[in-house]
Design a protein around this motif. Structure first.
Motif, PDB file in Angstrom:
ATOM      1  N   LYS A   2      19.776  44.448  61.169  1.00 47.76           N
ATOM      2  CA  LYS A   2      20.484  44.291  62.522  1.00 47.76           C
ATOM      3  C   LYS A   2      22.002  43.915  62.126  1.00 47.76           C
ATOM      4  O   LYS A   2      22.246  42.807  61.195  1.00 47.76           O
ATOM      5  CB  LYS A   2      19.708  43.657  63.705  1.00 47.76           C
ATOM      6  N   TYR A   3      22.827  44.018  63.062  1.00 53.44           N
ATOM      7  CA  TYR A   3      24.162  43.727  62.761  1.00 53.44           C
ATOM      8  C   TYR A   3      24.318  42.294  62.553  1.00 53.44           C
ATOM      9  O   TYR A   3      24.905  41.599  61.629  1.00 53.44           O
ATOM     10  CB  TYR A   3      25.022  44.024  64.027  1.00 53.44           C
ATOM     11  N   ARG A  64      23.561  44.908  70.214  1.00 49.62           N
ATOM     12  CA  ARG A  64      24.267  44.670  68.881  1.00 49.62           C
ATOM     13  C   ARG A  64      24.173  45.896  67.971  1.00 49.62           C
ATOM     14  O   ARG A  64      24.168  45.548  66.751  1.00 49.62           O
ATOM     15  CB  ARG A  64      24.070  43.335  68.236  1.00 49.62           C
ATOM     16  N   ASN A  65      23.690  46.904  68.331  1.00 54.32           N
ATOM     17  CA  ASN A  65      23.296  48.128  67.668  1.00 54.32           C
ATOM     18  C   ASN A  65      24.666  48.524  67.010  1.00 54.32           C
ATOM     19  O   ASN A  65      25.341  49.268  67.614  1.00 54.32           O
ATOM     20  CB  ASN A  65      22.738  49.133  68.180  1.00 54.32           C
ATOM     21  N   ARG A  66      24.651  48.533  65.718  1.00 59.01           N
ATOM     22  CA  ARG A  66      25.962  48.818  64.944  1.00 59.01           C
ATOM     23  C   ARG A  66      26.368  50.384  64.884  1.00 59.01           C
ATOM     24  O   ARG A  66      27.283  50.849  64.864  1.00 59.01           O
ATOM     25  CB  ARG A  66      25.999  48.414  63.472  1.00 59.01           C
ATOM     26  N   PRO A  69      26.312  50.827  70.132  1.00 55.49           N
ATOM     27  CA  PRO A  69      26.293  49.519  70.709  1.00 55.49           C
ATOM     28  C   PRO A  69      26.250  49.683  72.285  1.00 55.49           C
ATOM     29  O   PRO A  69      26.449  50.827  72.719  1.00 55.49           O
ATOM     30  CB  PRO A  69      27.364  48.658  70.304  1.00 55.49           C
ATOM     31  N   TRP A  94      30.257  51.971  60.781  1.00 59.68           N
ATOM     32  CA  TRP A  94      29.565  51.421  62.282  1.00 59.68           C
ATOM     33  C   TRP A  94      30.639  52.022  63.369  1.00 59.68           C
ATOM     34  O   TRP A  94      31.904  52.313  63.125  1.00 59.68           O
ATOM     35  CB  TRP A  94      30.079  50.105  62.286  1.00 59.68           C
ATOM     36  N   SER A  97      33.271  50.660  68.432  1.00 62.44           N
ATOM     37  CA  SER A  97      32.982  50.098  70.022  1.00 62.44           C
ATOM     38  C   SER A  97      32.183  48.559  69.582  1.00 62.44           C
ATOM     39  O   SER A  97      32.103  47.883  70.606  1.00 62.44           O
ATOM     40  CB  SER A  97      32.622  50.770  70.778  1.00 62.44           C
ATOM     41  N   LEU A  98      31.577  48.517  68.512  1.00 57.01           N
ATOM     42  CA  LEU A  98      30.821  47.432  68.368  1.00 57.01           C
ATOM     43  C   LEU A  98      31.628  46.126  68.158  1.00 57.01           C
ATOM     44  O   LEU A  98      31.599  45.192  68.837  1.00 57.01           O
ATOM     45  CB  LEU A  98      29.857  47.528  66.708  1.00 57.01           C
ATOM     46  N   CYS A  99      32.659  46.197  67.265  1.00 55.42           N
ATOM     47  CA  CYS A  99      33.593  45.039  67.046  1.00 55.42           C
ATOM     48  C   CYS A  99      34.713  45.060  68.314  1.00 55.42           C
ATOM     49  O   CYS A  99      35.097  43.884  68.454  1.00 55.42           O
ATOM     50  CB  CYS A  99      33.891  45.074  65.760  1.00 55.42           C
ATOM     51  N   TYR A 101      34.867  46.706  70.888  1.00 53.50           N
ATOM     52  CA  TYR A 101      34.623  46.864  72.423  1.00 53.50           C
ATOM     53  C   TYR A 101      34.969  48.234  72.857  1.00 53.50           C
ATOM     54  O   TYR A 101      36.058  48.960  72.198  1.00 53.50           O
ATOM     55  CB  TYR A 101      35.168  45.831  73.323  1.00 53.50           C
ATOM     56  N   ARG A 223      28.016  40.499  74.573  1.00 55.85           N
ATOM     57  CA  ARG A 223      29.235  41.324  74.020  1.00 55.85           C
ATOM     58  C   ARG A 223      29.864  42.002  75.458  1.00 55.85           C
ATOM     59  O   ARG A 223      30.171  43.133  75.411  1.00 55.85           O
ATOM     60  CB  ARG A 223      28.820  42.380  73.120  1.00 55.85           C
TER      61      ARG A 223
END
Length: 326
Positions: A2-3, A64-66, A69, A94, A97-99, A101, A223
């Motif tokens: 996981k991330y 937090r799903n890379r 998400p 990835w 939008s994970l990092c 947003y 997040r």
């Protein structure tokens, strides 16, 4: 993996790579490197979390799903292209939008990419792809990660991401507070997080900027793309930064020459108003130390050549204090 667990492992392994450049050491607050072992990520116990004003309910692993998400507020942004929403797992990319947003606001450890000129965004991705953007602090883990994504992305994916994030305005995200003292913090995941309980308290700010979530749980765990940041800056730094940004000095060209009289950007030159002070400082250091060497960096080289740590701190404080314009 996981991330959070992957990211924590990367942070722990990174210190063996190399030492930071001297200026990066002086401005260590901007890089926020975790010293020693990072604490393990909270386990997902299956609880479905919710946020005010959102119809979504997600577990921690979904948040937090890379490769897709949680999108808490789909009405806050246009329809995301696949590379932004879910990435491309077969290529190890990835979701953007994970990092950053879904709204492109990002966090101190990465970049706010909403509202950037499309061609500027695209050029930066190719600079990453071609090894022309590295960090003056080699322990910063997400810089090589970003470069790896750029190498794997297609031209169409890069342009789709640029057009998506460029379609949204940059809006207020970081509150600036001038102060002599600041809440005590710990560094985790590239962020300064306020200590709680018996460890909480105040300490001198000194010559640094502490950029911290307004609500650590909302940012770190949920997040939440509506939960912004506060930047504690030294008293007087905003005024000193304004003087330098608007008028320059001997050896330093005013920022307004290229970024516009209102510092809101000109054509392909990005706006600087309201952007993360940590990010602004890192980029100035990286360019000054010759670690950011992209196509347009030579235009900045004579500007950053005479900047010292105090200049960079003051500029970052001032630029962040400016409210974004339409």
């Amino acid at each position: 993996m996981k991330y959070y667990a992957w990211f924590a492992a990367l942070i722990v392994a990174a210190p063996t790579i190399a030492a930071a450049q001297p200026l990066a050491q002086e401005l260590a607050w901007a890089y926020a490197i975790t010293e020693g072992a990072a604490p393990p990520a909270p386990a997902d116990d299956g609880t479905r979390h919710s946020l005010p004003g959102s119809d979504g309910q997600f577990t921690l692993d979904q948040i937090r799903n890379r490769m897709g998400p949680a999108d808490w507020y789909p009405g806050d942004h246009p329809s995301m292209p696949p590379i932004v929403a879910v990435g491309r797992e077969a290529a190890g990319i990835w979701a953007c939008s994970l990092c950053h947003y879904p709204n492109g606001k990002g966090r101190p450890e990465n970049a706010g990419v909403a509202g950037l000129p499309n061609e500027y965004f695209i050029q930066q991705m190719y600079d990453f792809k071609n090894g022309l953007r590295v960090s003056a602090e080699p322990r910063k883990p997400n810089t090589p990660l970003m470069a790896g994504f750029a190498v794997a992305m297609t031209d169409d994916e890069i342009r789709a991401a640029a057009e998506y994030f460029g379609s949204m305005r940059w809006t207020p995200w970081i509150k600036v507070v001038e102060t002599d003292t600041v809440p005590k913090t710990r560094i985790a995941g590239g962020m300064h997080l306020k200590l709680e309980g018996a460890e909480a308290g105040m300490e001198p700010l000194g010559k640094r900027i502490v950029e911290s979530p307004l609500d650590a749980e909302q940012t770190e765990l949920m997040r939440n793309p509506r939960s912004g940041f506060i930047a504690y800056v030294p008293k007087g730094s905003v005024a000193r930064g304004e003087e330098l940004a608007r008028y320059g000095n001997e050896g330093v060209t005013a920022c307004t020459v290229c970024h516009g009289a209102d510092l809101n950007g000109l054509a392909i030159v990005p706006g600087l108003r309201g952007r993360s002070p940590s990010y602004v400082a890192r980029q100035l250091v990286d360019m000054k130390e010759g670690k950011r060497r992209g196509a347009w960096t030579p235009l900045m080289a004579p500007v950053v050549a005479s900047l010292g740590a105090d200049d960079i701190l003051n500029l970052a404080a001032y630029l962040t204090s400016l409210e974004p314009l339409p």
